[in-house]
Design an enzyme around this catalytic site. Sequence first.
Site, PDB file in Angstrom:
ATOM      1  N   ASP A 173       0.707  -1.253  -0.009  1.00 21.60           N
ATOM      2  CA  ASP A 173       0.075  -0.103  -0.015  1.00 21.60           C
ATOM      3  C   ASP A 173       0.786   1.208   0.084  1.00 21.60           C
ATOM      4  O   ASP A 173       0.375   2.205   0.472  1.00 21.60           O
ATOM      5  CB  ASP A 173      -1.083  -0.078   1.253  1.00 21.60           C
ATOM      6  CG  ASP A 173      -1.734  -1.268   1.335  1.00 21.60           C
ATOM      7  OD1 ASP A 173      -2.288  -1.772   0.278  1.00 21.60           O
ATOM      8  OD2 ASP A 173      -1.509  -1.730   2.539  1.00 21.60           O
ATOM      9  N   LYS A 217       2.236   2.241  -4.900  1.00 19.12           N
ATOM     10  CA  LYS A 217       3.208   1.830  -6.135  1.00 19.12           C
ATOM     11  C   LYS A 217       2.381   2.022  -7.396  1.00 19.12           C
ATOM     12  O   LYS A 217       3.010   2.601  -8.304  1.00 19.12           O
ATOM     13  CB  LYS A 217       3.459   0.359  -5.944  1.00 19.12           C
ATOM     14  CG  LYS A 217       4.211  -0.209  -4.842  1.00 19.12           C
ATOM     15  CD  LYS A 217       4.561  -1.623  -4.935  1.00 19.12           C
ATOM     16  CE  LYS A 217       3.285  -2.540  -4.617  1.00 19.12           C
ATOM     17  NZ  LYS A 217       3.004  -2.294  -3.270  1.00 19.12           N
ATOM     18  N   GLY A 238      -3.992  -4.286  -4.677  1.00 18.42           N
ATOM     19  CA  GLY A 238      -5.024  -3.530  -5.091  1.00 18.42           C
ATOM     20  C   GLY A 238      -4.278  -2.187  -5.333  1.00 18.42           C
ATOM     21  O   GLY A 238      -3.882  -1.343  -4.430  1.00 18.42           O
ATOM     22  N   HIS A 239      -4.063  -1.698  -6.643  1.00 18.44           N
ATOM     23  CA  HIS A 239      -3.785  -0.409  -6.942  1.00 18.44           C
ATOM     24  C   HIS A 239      -4.727   0.587  -7.525  1.00 18.44           C
ATOM     25  O   HIS A 239      -5.773   0.462  -8.208  1.00 18.44           O
ATOM     26  CB  HIS A 239      -2.897  -0.661  -8.253  1.00 18.44           C
ATOM     27  CG  HIS A 239      -1.682  -1.355  -8.035  1.00 18.44           C
ATOM     28  ND1 HIS A 239      -0.858  -1.927  -9.003  1.00 18.44           N
ATOM     29  CD2 HIS A 239      -0.817  -1.590  -6.684  1.00 18.44           C
ATOM     30  CE1 HIS A 239       0.367  -2.428  -8.276  1.00 18.44           C
ATOM     31  NE2 HIS A 239       0.442  -2.296  -6.866  1.00 18.44           N
ATOM     32  N   GLN A 265       2.303  -6.299  -3.294  1.00 17.60           N
ATOM     33  CA  GLN A 265       2.554  -6.464  -1.750  1.00 17.60           C
ATOM     34  C   GLN A 265       3.957  -5.730  -1.838  1.00 17.60           C
ATOM     35  O   GLN A 265       4.269  -4.691  -2.468  1.00 17.60           O
ATOM     36  CB  GLN A 265       2.667  -7.859  -1.342  1.00 17.60           C
ATOM     37  CG  GLN A 265       1.401  -8.350  -1.565  1.00 17.60           C
ATOM     38  CD  GLN A 265       0.704  -9.109  -2.621  1.00 17.60           C
ATOM     39  OE1 GLN A 265       1.372  -9.744  -3.411  1.00 17.60           O
ATOM     40  NE2 GLN A 265      -0.418  -8.722  -2.943  1.00 17.60           N
TER      41      GLN A 265
HETATM   42  P1  IMP Z   1      -2.615 -12.821   1.730  1.00 18.46           P
HETATM   43  O1  IMP Z   1      -1.389 -12.256   0.751  1.00 18.46           O
HETATM   44  O2  IMP Z   1      -4.064 -12.559   1.602  1.00 18.46           O
HETATM   45  O3  IMP Z   1      -2.430 -14.184   2.082  1.00 18.46           O
HETATM   46  O4  IMP Z   1      -2.485 -12.254   3.122  1.00 18.46           O
HETATM   47  C1  IMP Z   1      -1.096 -11.974   4.001  1.00 18.46           C
HETATM   48  C2  IMP Z   1      -0.689 -10.742   4.674  1.00 18.46           C
HETATM   49  O5  IMP Z   1      -0.269 -10.006   3.348  1.00 18.46           O
HETATM   50  C3  IMP Z   1      -1.791  -9.963   5.278  1.00 18.46           C
HETATM   51  O6  IMP Z   1      -1.170  -9.411   6.408  1.00 18.46           O
HETATM   52  C4  IMP Z   1      -2.249  -8.842   4.252  1.00 18.46           C
HETATM   53  O7  IMP Z   1      -3.122  -8.045   4.807  1.00 18.46           O
HETATM   54  C5  IMP Z   1      -0.984  -8.727   3.531  1.00 18.46           C
HETATM   55  N1  IMP Z   1      -1.361  -8.483   2.143  1.00 18.46           N
HETATM   56  C6  IMP Z   1      -1.490  -9.319   0.975  1.00 18.46           C
HETATM   57  N2  IMP Z   1      -1.719  -8.339   0.074  1.00 18.46           N
HETATM   58  C7  IMP Z   1      -1.581  -6.852   0.338  1.00 18.46           C
HETATM   59  C8  IMP Z   1      -1.446  -5.830  -0.287  1.00 18.46           C
HETATM   60  O8  IMP Z   1      -1.549  -5.587  -1.547  1.00 18.46           O
HETATM   61  N3  IMP Z   1      -1.289  -4.647   0.231  1.00 18.46           N
HETATM   62  C9  IMP Z   1      -0.965  -4.737   1.845  1.00 18.46           C
HETATM   63  N4  IMP Z   1      -0.924  -5.786   2.469  1.00 18.46           N
HETATM   64  C10 IMP Z   1      -1.156  -7.038   1.584  1.00 18.46           C
END
Ligand code: IMP
Length: 423
Positions: free
Chosen positions: A13, A16, A40-41, A223
């Site tokens: 977040d 990017k 999510g962009h 991420q």
């Molecule tokens: P997962 O990727 O859904 O398995 O989540 C694992 C961890 O990564 C959790 O703490 C999510 O909140 C975090 N996470 C996954 N994708 C994002 C992102 O795009 N932005 C911020 N945090 C993310």
Amino acid sequence: MPGCVAVGMQWGDEGKGRFVDVLAKEHSMVVRYQGGHNAGHTLVVDGETFALQLVPSGVLYETVTPVIGNGVVVDPIVLLAEIDRLERAGVSCARLQLAANAHLVLSYHQVLDALSEELKGEAAIGTTLRGIGPAYADKAARDGVRVQDLLDRDVFADRVAHALRQKNVMLRGLDRAPIDVDEIVERYAGEVAERLGPFVADTVATVNEALEVGQSVLFEGAQATFLDVDHGTYPYVTSSNPLAGAASVGAGVGPRHLQRVIGIAKAYVTRVGAGPFVTELQGELADHLVEVGQEFGTNTGRRRRVGWFDAVQARQAVRLSSLTEMAVAKVDILADLDVVRICTAYELDGARLRYPPARTDQLERARPVWVDLPGWSSTTSGLDANALTYLRRIQDEVGVPVTFVGVGPSRGDEVRFDDGVPA
Ligand code: IMP
């Protein structure tokens, strides 16, 4: 022309998407190399907001070929819905290419993600519940179903039946409803497969051929560094490798093509989900930053945890991805504070650390060492002297030039310093 990687330096977040959007128009191809629709962009272009989850940000430029690489996990229904939304807004997705060997996120991965979080109880990760972890787990366990499998109904049915054999034993053991193979085949193998077919390509050939003829390729990380399954704050991480090096594997190009590596950080730090966070803020200031910065998940709407900029973490991000430069987003959100802080080192058991400790228990005990700098006013347009001092300090602490600064949410709200923030 070199390949360029854009990678988040914190816990995601960082904004990017907007920097990738700026960089995209200087490249002929934008390639996603890992993650799925947990990303999510948000892009704001001419007042219109585009929330992208799977389609690379470059889709908005007609001159850019957007590519979803083999390292991404793809929910086909989400991807088609996103394509429909873009097309309705007048953005053509005809140039999109989807790796034949990318793995699919199917509805049962979401069921398993929720179940895993439920069974973990207090130790839940706080995942996005998008099925990302179970899809990558299947890939590693050789139980995955790939995009190319969807192109042949029988192959797809076989792969799904194979993938569900063990899972259904487990589900029955837990007194949960087993997943019906036929229902999964019905859901995906008809219209979904048909519509996805034209996008499926040999993206390894596409990307390498572009690099071979001297085109510039931008690799877009999702991420971020500290959600990396190897180098993040495990187990509070995602299930892929967002680090720049993973662009090589996740797109199928050799590492010598990755010459420019841009790290993207927010002017402060946020994280969603659980896990250690050395510079975390609580109370009124945290509420203020959440509100002004609209720090709620693009995908899940969850409130993000917030803290001051952490130079220790950022230095580690430089190491882990060989960053050549960095972008700092959302500097405007820190306006109107009397004092802004930067964490320049950690204190642990009487020692001062410039890099995070290797062990999680040590990271949990580490305390921030602060430097306080004077704030700036939101009424000054652009970056005033105090804001520049803040950015210069970040640059000096982190050790790479700050070449982009975000000062507002829209395309054009960025300041560029080609040689870094001047002294
Ligand atoms: P997962 O990727 O859904 O398995 O989540 C694992 C961890 O990564 C959790 O703490 C999510 O909140 C975090 N996470 C996954 N994708 C994002 C992102 O795009 N932005 C911020 N945090 C993310």
